[in-house]
Design a protein around this motif. Sequence first.
Motif, PDB file in Angstrom:
ATOM      1  N   ARG A   1      -9.118  53.729  14.392  1.00 41.31           N
ATOM      2  CA  ARG A   1      -8.646  54.689  13.396  1.00 41.31           C
ATOM      3  C   ARG A   1      -9.875  55.350  12.782  1.00 41.31           C
TER       4      ARG A   1
ATOM      5  N   GLY B   1       2.331  51.361  14.442  1.00 42.73           N
ATOM      6  CA  GLY B   1       1.874  51.800  13.113  1.00 42.73           C
ATOM      7  C   GLY B   1       0.380  51.557  12.954  1.00 42.73           C
ATOM      8  N   CYS B   2      -0.326  52.522  12.356  1.00 43.99           N
ATOM      9  CA  CYS B   2      -1.776  52.358  12.204  1.00 43.99           C
ATOM     10  C   CYS B   2      -2.122  51.385  11.083  1.00 43.99           C
ATOM     11  N   HIS B   3      -1.160  51.154  10.178  1.00 43.88           N
ATOM     12  CA  HIS B   3      -1.367  50.164   9.123  1.00 43.88           C
ATOM     13  C   HIS B   3      -0.012  49.597   8.733  1.00 43.88           C
TER      14      HIS B   3
ATOM     15  N   LYS C   1       5.342  55.410  11.979  1.00 44.03           N
ATOM     16  CA  LYS C   1       4.777  54.777  13.181  1.00 44.03           C
ATOM     17  C   LYS C   1       4.653  55.767  14.351  1.00 44.03           C
TER      18      LYS C   1
ATOM     19  N   SER D   1       1.876  56.116  16.151  1.00 45.06           N
ATOM     20  CA  SER D   1       0.794  55.710  17.053  1.00 45.06           C
ATOM     21  C   SER D   1       1.367  55.048  18.316  1.00 45.06           C
TER      22      SER D   1
ATOM     23  N   CYS E   1       0.016  59.369   4.023  1.00 50.42           N
ATOM     24  CA  CYS E   1      -0.266  60.017   5.303  1.00 50.42           C
ATOM     25  C   CYS E   1       0.271  61.439   5.241  1.00 50.42           C
TER      26      CYS E   1
HETATM   27  S1  SF4 Z   1       2.586  58.297  10.550  1.00 47.48           S
HETATM   28 FE1  SF4 Z   1       0.552  58.351   9.576  1.00 47.48          FE
HETATM   29  S2  SF4 Z   1       0.306  56.367   8.638  1.00 47.48           S
HETATM   30 FE2  SF4 Z   1       1.977  56.174  10.132  1.00 47.48          FE
HETATM   31  S3  SF4 Z   1       1.074  55.517  12.087  1.00 47.48           S
HETATM   32 FE3  SF4 Z   1       1.093  57.732  12.100  1.00 47.48          FE
HETATM   33  S4  SF4 Z   1      -0.930  58.333  11.276  1.00 47.48           S
HETATM   34 FE4  SF4 Z   1      -0.594  56.183  10.703  1.00 47.48          FE
END
Ligand code: SF4
Lengths: 80, 578
Positions: B180, B295-297, B303, B305, B488
Motif C-alpha cells: 500500500r 480490503g487494504c485495511h 474492499k 483490492s 478513503c
Molecule cells: S475501498 Fe479504499 S480503503 Fe477500501 S480497500 Fe479500496 S482503497 Fe482500501
Amino acid sequence: MNKVQVYLYATLRQFHAGAGSVNGTEIEVPDGTAISDLYRLLGIPEDQVKQAFVNGRHKDPDYLLRDGDRVGVFPPIAGG
Amino acid sequence: MRFLRVKMDELKVVTEEVPEQYRKLAGRGLTSRLILDEVPPTAHPLGPKAKLFIAPGALAGTSAPSSGRVSVGGKSPLTWGIKEANAGTPVAQSLGRLGIKALIVEGEPKDGKYYILKVTKDGTEFLPAGDLVGKGLYEAYGELKKSFPTAGFIACGPSAERKLATAGVCFNDTEGRPSRYAGRGGLGAVMAAKGLKFIVVDGTGTQPVAPANAELFHKGTEKLREAILTHGVTKPGGTLNSYGTAALINALNEAGGLPTRNFSSGRFEGAAKVSGEHLADVIHQRGGEGMTGHGCHPGCLIKCSNIYSKPDGKEHVSCVEYESDWALGPNCGIDDLDAIAEMIWQCNDLGIDTIELGVTIGVAMEAGLLKFGDAKGAVALFDEIRMGTALGHILGQGAAFTGRAFGVVRVPTVKGQGMPAYEPRAVKGIGMTYITSPMGADHTAGYSVAVEILSVGGKADPLAVEGKGALSKAFQETTAYIDTSGYCLFIAFPILDIASGFEGMIESVNAVLGTEFTGADVTKFGAEVLSWEREFNRLAGMTSAHNRPPEFMRYEKLPPHNNVYDVPDEELDKIAGA
Ligand code: SF4
C-alpha cells in the motif's frame, strides 16, 4: 436493418454470452430500434443498466441505433 | 494527540503538544500546513532543510468505515513543489490509536547510516537498519515481521536509497504485504534522505480512538455505512468489490479516453485482456491464493483490492488496480496481465510508484529504447533499476526526466509528474485537475471522472469544456477535505449520490475534530488547504506557466474523437486562482 456491435460489461455480462464476451457480438436490428429495445432483445433488466456509450459518447436509452454503431453497456461502475 | 518530532541528526524523538492552530487539522490538511510553516520553499527536497510529515487522517483509529488512511507530505523531488500522497493501511489506524497526530521527520544522521524508528505505546527507540538496507521490500518486511510480529511498517525501498524521484513511501496491507503506497511524487526518496529506512509502528495495548462526541459519531457513521452498503458501486457484490478499480479499463476504452501507447490513442485493442472483468475471471479460474474483494485495511466496507495469482494458484501480487494495470499495460501497449502483475510486484519490491514508472516506460518506448507491447523488455528494465545502472537511474527519475534524457516531445506530465489513466483530450475536466492541482498530474486530486465518465454525482459530456472548470474546482476542494478526514476517497461515490451519506461523513468528522462544519464548509475548508499548497508552490518558484498542459496535447489530435486539449489558458488560471 442495421448491424450494431454490442458489448456488455461487468455484472451485465451474465445476461448474454455473446455480447458479454471479450469480442462482443454483432446484432442486426430493424430501423427505429432504440437502445432500450436492445436491452429487451438481449434480456438485460433495464434497472441494472447505468449507462450506454455509442461510438464513445454517452447516449440516452431512446437513442435510435444506426448501422455500424458500437454500443457499450455498463452497470454502475467506479474506480480511481 | 501529540506530534512526534523525529530529529535524525540527534537520533532523538521529541514529543510535542499539538499547537492550537493545528488541532482541527489532520491528514493532508495537516501535512500541507506543516510544509508551508516548516519547510523553506526553495529547499532542496533531499537536502538537510527538507522534512517529511506523516499524519493519519482525522478518523484513522476510530470505528468509522473505510477510514484507515494516512497522508505523507513533503517537498517533492519529482515536481519540486508541495506533495501529499496517501495510502490505506492498518498502520494509519495504529498511528491514530497511539495518539500520534503527526510524525515530523527532520535532519540527517551524522554518521550517514540508515535507521529504524520503533514507535509503541511505551515510547520510541532507534535501531540500526543494518543489513535490511539494500534489500527488496518483500524480503525486508518478512524479516521485520519476525522481529516485530505485532507491528506494521512504514518503509522506503531500494529505489529510495538511490534517491529516485519515482520512490514512494510503503505501508503494509491487512496481511502485512508491502503493497500500500503513498506512491506519488518521490516522497520515499525524501524519507531515505533523512536516513530513515523503516518506521515500526506497534499499536498493541491501545484502544480505538474515542470520538469527542460519541453520539454524533455514531449517527454520522451509521448514515455513511448505509450509503456505502446500498450504492451500486460500493455495496457488497458491487463493481468495486467484484472487479476492483480495473473495471474502469473497459469504461475508459469505450469512452475513447484510455491513454494508449504513451498517450497516442484513446482506445487500446487489447483492453479486454487487461480489464477488471478479465482479471476477476483469471483470479477465479486459477483458484488457490488469489481473491477479489480484498480490503487494504480492516474495517473497509468496500474492499476494492485483490490478490492476483500465478497460473498455479500461488500468490503473485496484491494488488492489480486500475492505475497500475493501465500504466504498465495499455500505456505501454502491453496486454499481458501476468507481465503487468510481475511489474507491479517489482515496483512494490523496489519501492516505486507504479503510475510514474508506467508513464516512464511509455516514454522510453516512445524514445525507441524498446518497442510498444514488448512485455519482456519492459520487465527487464526493472533489472536496470535494481542494479542501479545509469539507465536505471534515468528511468527511476520519472517520465519528465527520461523524456529529456532521450529528447522525447510527447511527454505526458504536468509539473514534472506523469499523468494517470485518463486522457485529458477525451475527458476535459480531469485534464483541468491534472493541470491545476498543486500536486502535479494527479487524478485523485479532483476526480471529475465520476461525473464525466461514470455518471456518478451528475452527468456531463466528457468532451465538453463548458462547466468543467467549476466541476474540477469543486472536486479538488472536496477532495482536500476527504484527504484530511482519513476516509478513503472511494466513499465519494456513494456520498455524491446519497445526501444522507454526505451528511454522515461531515457529522462523523465533526464528532472527532470538534468542528461544526456544514455541507458548505467542506469546499471552503478544501479551498483553504489548496491555498496553502498553492502558496508553497508560488514561493518555490512555480507560476501560471506550470498550470499548462503538455504542449503536444494542444496540437496532436487524439483518436478516436480526434480532439486536442482545447481548454483555454484563462480558464486554467481561473481554477488555479491565478
Ligand atoms: S475501498 Fe479504499 S480503503 Fe477500501 S480497500 Fe479500496 S482503497 Fe482500501
